[in-house]
Write an enzyme that holds these catalytic residues in place. Structure first.
Site, PDB file in Angstrom:
ATOM      1  N   ARG A   1       0.855  -1.185   0.000  1.00  0.00           N
ATOM      2  CA  ARG A   1       0.000   0.000   0.000  1.00  0.00           C
ATOM      3  C   ARG A   1       0.886   1.228   0.000  1.00  0.00           C
ATOM      4  NH1 ARG A   1      -2.659  -1.541   5.513  1.00  0.00           N
ATOM      5  NH2 ARG A   1      -0.545  -2.342   5.631  1.00  0.00           N
TER       6      ARG A   1
ATOM      7  N   CYS B   1      -4.369   1.921  -7.947  1.00  0.00           N
ATOM      8  CA  CYS B   1      -4.648   0.477  -8.087  1.00  0.00           C
ATOM      9  C   CYS B   1      -6.121   0.132  -8.214  1.00  0.00           C
ATOM     10  CB  CYS B   1      -4.044  -0.272  -6.915  1.00  0.00           C
ATOM     11  SG  CYS B   1      -2.257  -0.271  -6.963  1.00  0.00           S
TER      12      CYS B   1
HETATM   13  C1  UDX Z   1      -4.181  -0.873  -2.630  1.00  0.00           C
HETATM   14  C2  UDX Z   1      -4.115  -2.224  -1.922  1.00  0.00           C
HETATM   15  O1  UDX Z   1      -4.466  -2.055  -0.538  1.00  0.00           O
HETATM   16  C3  UDX Z   1      -2.731  -2.829  -2.056  1.00  0.00           C
HETATM   17  O2  UDX Z   1      -2.707  -4.132  -1.478  1.00  0.00           O
HETATM   18  C4  UDX Z   1      -2.391  -2.917  -3.546  1.00  0.00           C
HETATM   19  O3  UDX Z   1      -1.069  -3.425  -3.731  1.00  0.00           O
HETATM   20  C5  UDX Z   1      -2.518  -1.563  -4.230  1.00  0.00           C
HETATM   21  O4  UDX Z   1      -3.820  -1.034  -3.983  1.00  0.00           O
HETATM   22  P1  UDX Z   1      -3.384   1.620  -2.094  1.00  0.00           P
HETATM   23  O5  UDX Z   1      -3.989   1.993  -3.413  1.00  0.00           O
HETATM   24  O6  UDX Z   1      -2.032   2.137  -1.749  1.00  0.00           O
HETATM   25  O7  UDX Z   1      -3.286   0.008  -1.961  1.00  0.00           O
HETATM   26  O8  UDX Z   1      -4.366   2.159  -0.968  1.00  0.00           O
HETATM   27  P2  UDX Z   1      -5.387   1.593   0.107  1.00  0.00           P
HETATM   28  O9  UDX Z   1      -4.895   1.929   1.451  1.00  0.00           O
HETATM   29  O10 UDX Z   1      -5.745   0.173  -0.142  1.00  0.00           O
HETATM   30  O11 UDX Z   1      -6.658   2.521  -0.201  1.00  0.00           O
HETATM   31  C6  UDX Z   1      -7.264   2.548  -1.485  1.00  0.00           C
HETATM   32  C7  UDX Z   1      -8.447   3.483  -1.499  1.00  0.00           C
HETATM   33  O12 UDX Z   1      -9.534   2.948  -0.749  1.00  0.00           O
HETATM   34  C8  UDX Z   1      -8.170   4.865  -0.906  1.00  0.00           C
HETATM   35  O13 UDX Z   1      -8.794   5.838  -1.720  1.00  0.00           O
HETATM   36  C9  UDX Z   1      -8.820   4.812   0.461  1.00  0.00           C
HETATM   37  O14 UDX Z   1      -9.218   6.076   0.943  1.00  0.00           O
HETATM   38  C10 UDX Z   1     -10.012   3.922   0.154  1.00  0.00           C
HETATM   39  N1  UDX Z   1     -10.541   3.246   1.340  1.00  0.00           N
HETATM   40  C11 UDX Z   1      -9.787   2.276   1.955  1.00  0.00           C
HETATM   41  C12 UDX Z   1     -11.810   3.560   1.822  1.00  0.00           C
HETATM   42  O15 UDX Z   1     -12.507   4.431   1.275  1.00  0.00           O
HETATM   43  N2  UDX Z   1     -12.304   2.869   2.891  1.00  0.00           N
HETATM   44  C13 UDX Z   1     -11.581   1.900   3.528  1.00  0.00           C
HETATM   45  O16 UDX Z   1     -12.109   1.312   4.478  1.00  0.00           O
HETATM   46  C14 UDX Z   1     -10.290   1.597   3.040  1.00  0.00           C
END
Ligand code: UDX
Length: 441
Positions: A156, A265
């Site tokens: 992440r 992602c």
């Molecule tokens: C994600 C995956 O978690 C990771 O395993 C993969 O390799 C790449 O994609 P990342 O994009 O860095 O990682 O961010 P992440 O922390 O997963 O959040 C993604 C999105 O979901 C963000 O916009 C975040 O705000 C949103 N989110 C996450 C929510 O809206 N609610 C949540 O409960 C969790």
């Protein structure tokens, strides 16, 4: 062991630094001279907590170097491909850079190599890489042996170092026993530390990555839909999520309602797997619904702000302060960030924007250049609130959790506070002082 890493984006750079930390000799290659020059000066092209320290340490230990010349990676026993797979207009992942890199490696290699794909690629790409490498070797008249492995990355942004140092699992996709053993040596630190390893074939490894990301995206869209209904019925989404999360089968993670998922992602990978399925005559109905729900969620946020504010005046006379531009905290990444859509929707309604983000401003400026005349960027959160009729908290940076609310209130002209991450939802004293709107409550 000598390892080459091609591509110094998020995945490649972090991978290179961590493998150096694991004691391997790493050469990271990128065609961007600017990036390599920066890295050679000890500067990071990305903002990632903890990475700089490890970079400096491993460069000083002579285990990590940077180059623009692919030939410098050719002495390596293992070469990781970690180049970008940006989405095409139809949502499918563009694997051109992966295939070009594979061809390039084959042109220069003269001994056995494990070619490892770290980029997120549609299922079937590993086979294509194998084909291209073999064809190129044949065309050059070389009888060199090689194996292709799929080794997807689950890091992440903002927690990339930790995720790579202590991953939940390592997936190794190959049917070659020789490549499998070499990959075990590459990750010997993790193997000895009892990190779970899953050995499988190329296709399964490739699909595991998409299935994982799509599942998490579905989970977020699910809770966001529940939030919309909770708002209408008088229920509280945070308590719903908390109670759901107490069921071990569900888990409390990724159940935070908000303005929709963004980043490099989830939006890209969900579209890509829907496209892959279409090509195979299948329809990913659940993932497709999650994508549409995510778009709707962003529009719902815009609608709520516009509708609420329009009841007290004309939006073209209003200034809206935005807190947080990056798609999530602790990153400067604004790719597919909900803030961009939300700002766009508010500007369409005539509002002026005053935005602040601890790290995302520079990147956002590039994306918002077409509406640059109605946006100003603030130096801090209090300046973003100055003269604002409303404040919209889009990204839950930790520093916003400790806002001096009296100071914010004094700086503002109006009293509207839209908290799209429910950061202050449990603070009745704030709710009482502002016209406060959370999500799903
Ligand atoms: C994600 C995956 O978690 C990771 O395993 C993969 O390799 C790449 O994609 P990342 O994009 O860095 O990682 O961010 P992440 O922390 O997963 O959040 C993604 C999105 O979901 C963000 O916009 C975040 O705000 C949103 N989110 C996450 C929510 O809206 N609610 C949540 O409960 C969790």
């Amino acid at each position: 062991m000598n390892i080459g890493v091609i591509g110094t984006g998020y995945v490649g750079l972090v991978q290179g630094v961590i493998l150096a930390e694991f004691g391997m000799n790493i050469v990271c290659m990128d065609i961007s001279k600017d990036k390599i020059d920066m890295l050679n000066r000890g500067e990071l092209p990305i903002f990632e907590p903890g990475l700089k320290e490890l970079l400096d340490k491993n460069v000083a230990a002579n285990r990590l170097r940077f180059t623009t010349n692919i030939k410098d990676t050719i002495n390596s026993d293992v070469i990781f491909i970690a180049v970008g797979t940006p989405p095409k207009d139809d949502g499918s992942a563009n694997v051109k850079y992966v295939l070009d890199t594979a061809k390039n490696i084959a042109t220069h290699m003269d001994k056995y190599k494990v070619i490892v794909n770290k980029s997120t690629v549609p299922v079937g790409t590993g086979r294509q890489v194998t084909g291209i490498v073999q064809q190129t070797l044949d065309a050059c008249g070389k009888e060199t042996d090689f194996d292709v492995v799929s080794n997807p990355e689950f890091l992440r942004e903002d927690k990339a170092v930790r995720d790579c140092l202590t991953p939940d699992r390592i997936i190794i996709g190959t049917t070659s026993e020789k490549a499998r053993k070499i990959m075990q040596r590459v990750y010997s630190v993790l193997y000895l530390n009892k990190t779970p390893f899953l050995f499988t074939n190329l296709e399964t490894a490739e699909m595991i990555k998409y299935a994982s990301n799509a599942f998490l995206a579905v989970k977020i869209s699910f809770i966001n839909e529940m939030a919309l209904l909770a708002e209408k019925t008088g229920a509280d989404i945070q308590q719903i999520a908390q109670a759901m999360g107490m069921d071990g089968r569900i888990s409390p993670k990724f159940l935070h309602a908000g303005p929709g998922f963004g980043g490099s992602c989830f939006p890209k990978d969900t579209r890509a797997i829907v496209d892959t399925a279409r090509q195979h005559g299948e329809e990913m109905m659940v993932i497709d619904a999650a994508i549409r729900a995510n778009e709707k969620q962003k529009q719902k946020m815009i609608h709520k702000i516009r509708f609420t504010l329009s009841e007290s005046g004309d939006l073209s006379d209003m200034t809206i302060g935005i807190l947080g531009l990056s798609f999530k905290p602790d990153t400067d990444d604004i790719r597919d960030a909900p803030s961009l859509d939300i700002i766009g929707g508010l500007v369409d309604a005539g509002a002026h924007i005053r935005a602040y983000c601890p790290e995302g401003i520079e990147a956002a400026k590039g994306h918002l250049v077409h509406i640059g005349h109605v946006i100003t960027y603030a130096a801090n959160e209090y300046q973003a609130a100055e003269g604002a009729d409303a404040l919209v908290l889009v990204t839950e940076w930790n520093q916003f959790r400790g806002l001096d609310l009296q100071r914010i209130k004094q700086n503002m002209r109006g009293r509207f506070f839209f908290d799209l991450r429910n950061v202050f939802a449990g603070r009745p004293e704030l709710v009482a002082e502002f016209n406060y709107f959370g999500v799903g409550r």
